[in-house]
Design an enzyme around this catalytic site. Structure first.
Site, short mmCIF file in Angstrom:
data_model
loop_
_atom_site.label_atom_id
_atom_site.label_comp_id
_atom_site.label_asym_id
_atom_site.label_seq_id
_atom_site.Cartn_x
_atom_site.Cartn_y
_atom_site.Cartn_z
N GLY A 117 -3.03 3.06 3.51
CA GLY A 117 -3.95 3.08 2.37
C GLY A 117 -3.57 4.05 1.27
O GLY A 117 -4.42 4.76 0.76
N HIS A 136 -6.66 8.27 5.07
CA HIS A 136 -6.08 7.10 5.73
C HIS A 136 -4.80 7.43 6.49
O HIS A 136 -4.43 6.72 7.42
CB HIS A 136 -5.77 6.00 4.71
N ASP A 193 0.81 -1.22 0.00
CA ASP A 193 0.00 0.00 0.00
C ASP A 193 0.84 1.27 0.00
O ASP A 193 0.42 2.29 -0.53
CB ASP A 193 -0.91 0.05 1.23
#
Length: 107
Positions: free
Chosen positions: A103, A95, A54
């Site tokens: 994220g 996030h 991510d």
């Protein structure tokens, strides 16, 4: 975009967020880590949410994160200064945490 302009929607270039603006939300050690990883992204570093699919560190990450978070900063200033609504195409970057990327969000 032309249709939005006909409706009276204004557009502005938010520029680039400053380190001081990032510091209002993020811890200084985290900001320093992002800067260090931006300069040496291939150093093994798994703290602060990096080193996973991510949030892979990359060259120029620090500058890019300040640039793409500037829309959210500008929208917040607009609302604080009386705008009824403001938006940014880069999203809210919601996030990211004070000391951790998450994220795909850095700042």
């Amino acid at each position: 975009m032309e249709m939005l302009q006909q409706l009276g929607v204004g557009f502005s270039d938010p520029g680039v967020a400053t380190v001081e603006e990032a510091r209002r939300v993020h811890e200084q050690d985290y900001i320093d880590s992002v800067r260090r990883l931006s300069e040496e992204p291939f150093v093994e570093f798994y703290d602060s949410g990096f080193g996973n699919p991510d949030n892979p560190p990359f060259p120029g990450m620090f500058e890019a994160a300040l640039a793409y978070s500037s829309g959210a900063v500008a929208a917040a200033y607009d609302v604080a200064n009386g705008a009824q609504i403001a938006m940014t195409l880069s999203g809210g970057l919601h996030h990211a945490r004070a000391a951790k990327a998450s994220g795909f969000c850095i700042f």
